[in-house]
Design a protein around this motif. Structure first.
Motif, PDB file in Angstrom:
ATOM      1  N   SER A   1       0.798  -1.462   0.038  1.00 27.96           N
ATOM      2  CA  SER A   1      -0.017  -0.072   0.182  1.00 27.96           C
ATOM      3  C   SER A   1       0.868   1.279   0.051  1.00 27.96           C
TER       4      SER A   1
ATOM      5  N   TRP B   1      -7.062  14.573  -9.610  1.00 27.49           N
ATOM      6  CA  TRP B   1      -7.224  13.512  -8.911  1.00 27.49           C
ATOM      7  C   TRP B   1      -8.792  13.224  -8.401  1.00 27.49           C
TER       8      TRP B   1
ATOM      9  N   PHE C   1      -9.752  15.938   3.782  1.00 30.74           N
ATOM     10  CA  PHE C   1      -9.153  15.278   4.853  1.00 30.74           C
ATOM     11  C   PHE C   1      -9.441  15.959   6.143  1.00 30.74           C
TER      12      PHE C   1
END
Ligand code: PLP
Length: 382
Positions: free
Chosen positions: A65, A292, A325
Motif C-alpha cells: 500500500s 485526481w 481530509f
C-alpha cells in the motif's frame, strides 16, 4: 426544487469506481493461470522495472500500500529518536503515522488556500538542527512545488520524501511528480490514477535506500542465512496478481491522465461561475491540474451550508461526495504527538476541512452525469 432536479436516469453516482478493462482482466488471468499468485515471480519485478523507467528513478520497490511505502521510506533513513520530520497539516494520516512509528517528532505546516498544498513559505521557520526529512505530499489537484522545496532541502541537508500517491502521471515543469524525491512513494489503491486493488511503490536513485527498503518490505531476511533476520521489518509485499494489474494499467497512464483532466475541465467550466464555490483552475504555468478528485470548497459561509450538509443534500439526489481530509492538528490520536507546534493555528486547514468536499470523478463518468451533478450543486449553493 426537488421536482426540478429529481432524475430517474441516475439512481446513484458513486464518488469513484475503478476502470478495469478487458485487457487488464486477461493479463491478470494469464498471471493467475501460470500460478504466480504470491510475491515470488516475474510480474512484481516487471512492474517495478516499468514503473522506475516511467518515473525516471533507478530503483523501485513494490509494496502492499501507499501507507506501507511511507513507513518503509521513513524507516529506511535510519533516523534517531526525536529527530524531526516536517509534514503537511492537511494530508492523509499515513504521513503522520510513518513518522510516529519511528519515534520521530512531527512538525506540521498549514496549507495554502489556492491548491491546499503545504505552504512552502512557512517551512523555513520550522527547520531546526533536528530536521532530517520533509514529507512533500501532493494534494488533490496541483503539485506541491517540490522543485523549490528540493533546493531548500539541499541547502539544509534535509532528505526529501516525495508523496506522489495521488498524482501518478502528473508533471511539474515537464518533470514527473515522484521524480523529485530522494525517495518517493506512490499508491495504487482503487481510486488512484492506476490501481492494483491495494498497492504502493517506493522509488529512489539511492542504492542504500533501495536495498534497505527492499529488505524492510520482506522481514529483513538474512542474506547469508535466510532465517537469521537482519532487522525488524514487515511483510509489506505486493503479490504478482496485483503487480500484473499494475503492469497492464501503467500502459494506459497517459490516456488515464488525459481523461481525468478532461473530466475536471468539464466540471470547472460548469462550476467556475458560482460565486459561492472555489474550484481550482485547469492549468498553471508550471503544471496542468490532474483533478485526481473534483474538489470544491464552499466559500460563502453566509449560506450556512458546510461540506457535511451539502454531502447529505447531494446524496438525496443520488450523488455521492466525500469530505476533505481531517487535518492532523485536530486528530484526537495525535493530540500529544506534535508537541512543538501545539500553540500554532492552522486556520486554512481548519477552514477547508469544514467546507471542502469532492464530487464524483470515475474515469467513465458520463457527460450528462457531470451536467446533472453541477446543476444540482449550483442550485443547492445558490
Ligand atoms: C497523499 C496520500 N499518501 C498516501 C496515501 C496512502 O495510500 P494507501 O491508501 O495505498 O495506503 C494516500 C491515500 O489515499 C494519499 O492520498
Amino acid at each position: 426544487m426537488k421536482k426540478k432536479l429529481k432524475s430517474k436516469k441516475f439512481k446513484f453516482i458513486p464518488v469513484n469506481k475503478p476502470l478495469i478493462t478487458k485487457e487488464d482482466i486477461s493479463y491478470v488471468n494469464r498471471c493467475i493461470s501460470k500460478g504466480w499468485i504470491s510475491s515470488e515471480g516475474p510480474e512484481v519485478k516487471k512492474f517495478e522495472n516499468n514503473f522506475s523507467n516511467f518515473i525516471g528513478h533507478k530503483y523501485a520497490v513494490a509494496v502492499s500500500s501507499g501507507t506501507a511505502a511511507l513507513e518503509i521510506a521513513v524507516k529506511s533513513l535510519n533516523l534517531k529518536k526525536n529527530d524531526e520530520i516536517i509534514i503537511p497539516n492537511f494530508t492523509i494520516i499515513s504521513n503522520a503515522i510513518a513518522v510516529l512509528k519511528e519515534n520521530l517528532n512531527l512538525r506540521l505546516i498549514d496549507c495554502n488556500l489556492e491548491d491546499w498544498n503545504m505552504d512552502i513559505d512557512k517551512i523555513k521557520a520550522k527547520i531546526t538542527k533536528k530536521t532530517k526529512a520533509i514529507i512533500a505530499t501532493h494534494i488533490y489537484n496541483f503539485p506541491l512545488r517540490v522543485d523549490i522545496l528540493k533546493k531548500i532541502c539541499k541547502k539544509n541537508n534535509i532528505i526529501l520524501i516525495e508523496d506522489a500517491a495521488e498524482v501518478v502521471g502528473q508533471k511539474l515543469n515537464n518533470k514527473l511528480c515522484g521524480s523529485f524525491g530522494d525517495i518517493s512513494i506512490f499508491s495504487f489503491y482503487a481510486n488512484k490514477q492506476i490501481t492494483t486493488g491495494e498497492g504502493g511503490m517506493i522509488t529512489t536513485n539511492n542504492n542504500k535506500l533501495y536495498e534497505h527498503s527492499k529488505s524492510l518490505r520482506n522481514l529483513c531476511f538474512g542474506k547469508k542465512d535466510r532465517f537469521n533476520h537482519e532487522g525488524i521489518g514487515w511483510n509489506y509485499r505486493m503479490t504478482n496478481i496485483q503487480a500484473s494489474l499494475g503492469v497492464s494499467q501503467l500502459k494506459r497512464i497517459k490516456l488515464i491522465v488525459d481523461k481525468r483532466h478532461a473530466v475536471g475541465k468539464k466540471y470547472f467550466e460548469k462550476l467556475k461561475d458560482n460565486p459561492n464555490i472555489y474550484i481550482p483552475e485547469i492549468s498553471r504555468s508550471y503544471a496542468k491540474n490532474i483533478y485526481w478528485v473534483i474538489a470544491i470548497v464552499i466559500t460563502n459561509k453566509g449560506l450556512k451550508i458546510d461540506a457535511k450538509t451539502l454531502m447529505k443534500k447531494l446524496l438525496n439526489y443520488g450523488i455521492q461526495a466525500r469530505p476533505f481530509f481531517w487535518p492532523m492538528h485536530k486528530q484526537k490520536i495525535l493530540k500529544d504527538k506534535y508537541i512543538i507546534d501545539k500553540k500554532e493555528n492552522y486556520k486554512n486547514s481548519e477552514y477547508i476541512s469544514k467546507y471542502g468536499l469532492y464530487l464524483p470523478s470515475s474515469l467513465d463518468i458520463k457527460n450528462d452525469e457531470i451536467e446533472f451533478i453541477c446543476k444540482t450543486v449550483n442550485i443547492l449553493l445558490k
